[in-house]
Design a protein around this motif. Structure first.
Motif, PDB file in Angstrom:
ATOM      1  N   MET A 298       0.828  -1.210   0.000  1.00 53.11           N
ATOM      2  CA  MET A 298       0.000   0.000   0.000  1.00 53.11           C
ATOM      3  C   MET A 298       0.857   1.253   0.000  1.00 53.11           C
ATOM      4  N   TRP A 299       2.097   1.126   0.456  1.00 59.02           N
ATOM      5  CA  TRP A 299       2.993   2.272   0.540  1.00 59.02           C
ATOM      6  C   TRP A 299       4.173   2.065  -0.402  1.00 59.02           C
ATOM      7  N   ASP A 300       4.386   3.015  -1.305  1.00 58.77           N
ATOM      8  CA  ASP A 300       5.536   2.977  -2.205  1.00 58.77           C
ATOM      9  C   ASP A 300       6.724   3.590  -1.467  1.00 58.77           C
ATOM     10  N   THR A 301       7.572   2.720  -0.935  1.00 64.21           N
ATOM     11  CA  THR A 301       8.555   3.123   0.065  1.00 64.21           C
ATOM     12  C   THR A 301       9.890   3.511  -0.547  1.00 64.21           C
ATOM     13  N   PHE A 302      10.508   4.559   0.010  1.00 62.27           N
ATOM     14  CA  PHE A 302      11.880   4.939  -0.309  1.00 62.27           C
ATOM     15  C   PHE A 302      12.808   4.234   0.689  1.00 62.27           C
TER      16      PHE A 302
ATOM     17  N   ILE B 206      -2.452   8.061  27.097  1.00 64.73           N
ATOM     18  CA  ILE B 206      -1.816   8.857  26.048  1.00 64.73           C
ATOM     19  C   ILE B 206      -2.878   9.652  25.302  1.00 64.73           C
ATOM     20  N   ARG B 207      -2.556  10.901  25.035  1.00 62.52           N
ATOM     21  CA  ARG B 207      -3.416  11.761  24.216  1.00 62.52           C
ATOM     22  C   ARG B 207      -2.487  12.732  23.484  1.00 62.52           C
ATOM     23  N   VAL B 208      -1.976  12.311  22.310  1.00 60.22           N
ATOM     24  CA  VAL B 208      -0.933  13.077  21.618  1.00 60.22           C
ATOM     25  C   VAL B 208      -1.243  13.186  20.126  1.00 60.22           C
ATOM     26  N   ILE B 209      -0.569  14.148  19.490  1.00 55.17           N
ATOM     27  CA  ILE B 209      -0.497  14.207  18.032  1.00 55.17           C
ATOM     28  C   ILE B 209       0.978  14.175  17.644  1.00 55.17           C
ATOM     29  N   LEU B 210       1.259  13.592  16.474  1.00 57.55           N
ATOM     30  CA  LEU B 210       2.633  13.447  16.003  1.00 57.55           C
ATOM     31  C   LEU B 210       2.711  14.005  14.576  1.00 57.55           C
ATOM     32  N   PRO B 211       3.065  15.278  14.419  1.00 56.71           N
ATOM     33  CA  PRO B 211       3.152  15.870  13.076  1.00 56.71           C
ATOM     34  C   PRO B 211       4.517  15.646  12.447  1.00 56.71           C
ATOM     35  N   GLY B 212       4.567  15.668  11.113  1.00 54.19           N
ATOM     36  CA  GLY B 212       5.857  15.563  10.443  1.00 54.19           C
ATOM     37  C   GLY B 212       5.729  15.202   8.980  1.00 54.19           C
ATOM     38  N   ALA B 213       6.858  15.265   8.274  1.00 48.07           N
ATOM     39  CA  ALA B 213       6.899  14.971   6.846  1.00 48.07           C
ATOM     40  C   ALA B 213       6.972  13.469   6.610  1.00 48.07           C
ATOM     41  N   THR B 214       6.355  13.016   5.526  1.00 48.84           N
ATOM     42  CA  THR B 214       6.402  11.619   5.093  1.00 48.84           C
ATOM     43  C   THR B 214       6.715  11.579   3.604  1.00 48.84           C
ATOM     44  N   MET B 215       7.254  10.460   3.140  1.00 55.01           N
ATOM     45  CA  MET B 215       7.676  10.337   1.744  1.00 55.01           C
ATOM     46  C   MET B 215       7.173   9.040   1.138  1.00 55.01           C
ATOM     47  N   ARG B 216       6.601   9.139  -0.062  1.00 53.40           N
ATOM     48  CA  ARG B 216       6.174   7.964  -0.819  1.00 53.40           C
ATOM     49  C   ARG B 216       6.477   8.192  -2.297  1.00 53.40           C
ATOM     50  N   TYR B 217       6.846   7.117  -2.957  1.00 58.28           N
ATOM     51  CA  TYR B 217       7.155   7.199  -4.389  1.00 58.28           C
ATOM     52  C   TYR B 217       5.846   7.059  -5.172  1.00 58.28           C
ATOM     53  N   GLU B 218       5.138   8.159  -5.308  1.00 54.88           N
ATOM     54  CA  GLU B 218       3.825   8.149  -5.931  1.00 54.88           C
ATOM     55  C   GLU B 218       3.821   8.972  -7.216  1.00 54.88           C
ATOM     56  N   GLN B 219       2.832   8.711  -8.055  1.00 59.53           N
ATOM     57  CA  GLN B 219       2.641   9.495  -9.266  1.00 59.53           C
ATOM     58  C   GLN B 219       2.110  10.869  -8.894  1.00 59.53           C
ATOM     59  N   LEU B 220       2.747  11.936  -9.404  1.00 58.64           N
ATOM     60  CA  LEU B 220       2.292  13.286  -9.106  1.00 58.64           C
ATOM     61  C   LEU B 220       0.962  13.547  -9.794  1.00 58.64           C
ATOM     62  N   SER B 221       0.048  14.165  -9.049  1.00 62.08           N
ATOM     63  CA  SER B 221      -1.256  14.513  -9.607  1.00 62.08           C
ATOM     64  C   SER B 221      -1.803  15.710  -8.842  1.00 62.08           C
TER      65      SER B 221
ATOM     66  N   VAL C 138      16.635   0.420   6.860  1.00 60.65           N
ATOM     67  CA  VAL C 138      16.400   1.838   7.136  1.00 60.65           C
ATOM     68  C   VAL C 138      15.688   2.464   5.940  1.00 60.65           C
ATOM     69  N   LEU C 139      14.673   3.274   6.200  1.00 56.46           N
ATOM     70  CA  LEU C 139      13.865   3.847   5.136  1.00 56.46           C
ATOM     71  C   LEU C 139      13.349   5.223   5.528  1.00 56.46           C
ATOM     72  N   LEU C 140      12.806   5.936   4.558  1.00 55.53           N
ATOM     73  CA  LEU C 140      12.106   7.183   4.836  1.00 55.53           C
ATOM     74  C   LEU C 140      10.667   6.828   5.174  1.00 55.53           C
ATOM     75  N   ARG C 141      10.193   7.276   6.316  1.00 53.44           N
ATOM     76  CA  ARG C 141       8.891   6.809   6.777  1.00 53.44           C
ATOM     77  C   ARG C 141       7.802   7.143   5.756  1.00 53.44           C
ATOM     78  N   THR C 142       6.899   6.203   5.566  1.00 56.65           N
ATOM     79  CA  THR C 142       5.810   6.383   4.615  1.00 56.65           C
ATOM     80  C   THR C 142       4.557   6.963   5.264  1.00 56.65           C
ATOM     81  N   HIS C 143       4.535   7.016   6.571  1.00 55.27           N
ATOM     82  CA  HIS C 143       3.422   7.599   7.321  1.00 55.27           C
ATOM     83  C   HIS C 143       3.927   7.953   8.719  1.00 55.27           C
ATOM     84  N   THR C 144       3.142   8.690   9.459  1.00 62.22           N
ATOM     85  CA  THR C 144       3.563   9.071  10.815  1.00 62.22           C
ATOM     86  C   THR C 144       3.190   8.019  11.851  1.00 62.22           C
ATOM     87  N   SER C 145       2.562   6.934  11.424  1.00 62.63           N
ATOM     88  CA  SER C 145       2.116   5.895  12.369  1.00 62.63           C
ATOM     89  C   SER C 145       3.237   5.241  13.165  1.00 62.63           C
TER      90      SER C 145
END
Length: 347
Positions: free
Chosen positions: A161-165, A194-209, A172-179
């Motif tokens: 489901m995730w096109d991973t780098f 626990i009651r938290v949010i975890l923001p940040g950048a994620t990377m997937r090798y997807e078709q640009l649209s 070791v990889l670039l995370r595909t989601h913040t999960s």
């Protein structure tokens, strides 16, 4: 005539010839050529310095001083000539370009926050008002945290489901989601609620649209405690959507599947770009999915250090890029990273 007089006259002759040549220089290119000829490494005055070893010891101090004086005189004449020629060149360019130098200068453009940063701060503020804390997690992850500890072992087909780098370092990889941050915060705080949010950048090798990018920003939501219910998750996310998009925002919760939540769902918001009529952003459906969610899978709770017979929880992951599309009614997600100032300055 003594040797001393001969050498001094030679230096005087070098200076005289150079200054005579300088008087005939009429532009900056010719001035540079003069500098190379009369002050460069192969010039006559520099040759005097190179020949100091062959001069009588008694004459060396005097000749060194005289040679330095000639060089300094030529350098001073060079700088004076340069300033004169630059002033002439500036005057000529002003005459040609018709530039009015009396006009006031252009105002300095002030920087501003990127629209994604603005919306991310709004999301953080909304969840902060709802009692959530911000927990940072790494963007470069291990295969275990990104997949295995989220109920996706190496043989699991859901990994597709995730096109991973992947990096050149094994595992070791670039995370595909913040999960993956779910496991990290649970292991850091178990057995506390626990009651938290975890923001940040994620990377997937997807078709640009118009609705997909290779890099995008996510916000993970995680609540763990005793007797946490699906109804609590639905109420929290509906409240969030209306705080972000307005009280009139339409929402719907659809059944879905994620390996790390059970049951799973997706939250849609009525498309503000087309007002529900259908457009490329919402794939002509009138709805735009803004997050996936569900109750934390018992195996994920165990990997995080919680007993699933005592604790439960819910998680959600939302794309800030897509939420920003909705928030400002933008028709193409690629605008955010094209660095077009005409677009960015509108925010």
């Amino acid at each position: 005539m003594t040797s001393k007089q001969t050498e001094l006259e030679k230096l005087a002759q070098i200076q005289s010839v150079a200054l005579d040549a300088l008087s005939g220089v009429v532009d900056l290119d010719a001035l540079e050529a003069w500098r190379v000829t009369h002050l460069g490494r192969s010039s006559a005055v520099m040759a005097v310095f190179s020949s100091m070893g062959s001069i009588d010891k008694e004459l060396r101090p005097l000749m060194g001083k005289a040679a330095n004086e000639v060089r300094q005189a030529l350098e001073a004449a060079l700088e004076e000539k340069r300033q004169t020629l630059e002033a002439v060149a500036l005057k000529q360019s002003l005459e040609v370009e018709k530039l009015d130098i009396t006009l006031p200068g252009r105002p300095v453009t002030r920087g501003r926050l990127h629209p994604l940063t603005q919306v991310l701060r709004q999301i953080t503020q909304i969840f902060g008002d709802m009692g959530f804390q911000v927990y940072p997690s790494p963007e470069v992850e291990t295969d275990d945290f990104n997949f295995t500890y989220l109920n996706m072992p190496p043989y699991h087909p859901a990994r597709d489901m995730w096109d991973t780098f992947y990096t050149t370092k094994d595992g070791v990889l670039l995370r595909t989601h913040t999960s993956p941050g779910q496991i990290r915060v649970m292991r850091a705080r178990a057995p506390e609620p626990i009651r938290v949010i975890l923001p940040g950048a994620t990377m997937r090798y997807e078709q640009l649209s118009a609705r997909s990018e290779i890099e995008f920003v996510q916000v993970e939501v995680l609540v763990v405690g005793k007797q946490v219910s699906f109804a609590e998750m639905k109420g929290t996310l509906d409240d969030f959507a209306r705080r972000l998009f307005g009280e009139d925002a339409r929402t719907r919760l659809r059944p879905s599947h994620f390996p790390f939540t059970e049951p799973s769902a997706e939250l849609d918001v009525g498309c503000f770009v087309c007002n529900g009529e259908g457009c490329p952003v919402c794939k002509e459906t009138g709805w735009l999915e803004i997050l996936g969610c569900g109750m934390v899978h018992p195996l994920v709770l165990e990997y995080g250090g919680y007993d699933p017979t005592i604790y439960s929880g819910f998680a959600a992951g939302m794309g800030v890029d897509r939420s920003t599309l909705m928030r400002y009614r933008i028709d193409d997600i690629r605008h955010f990273r094209n660095n077009d100032v005409r677009f960015l300055k509108q925010f």
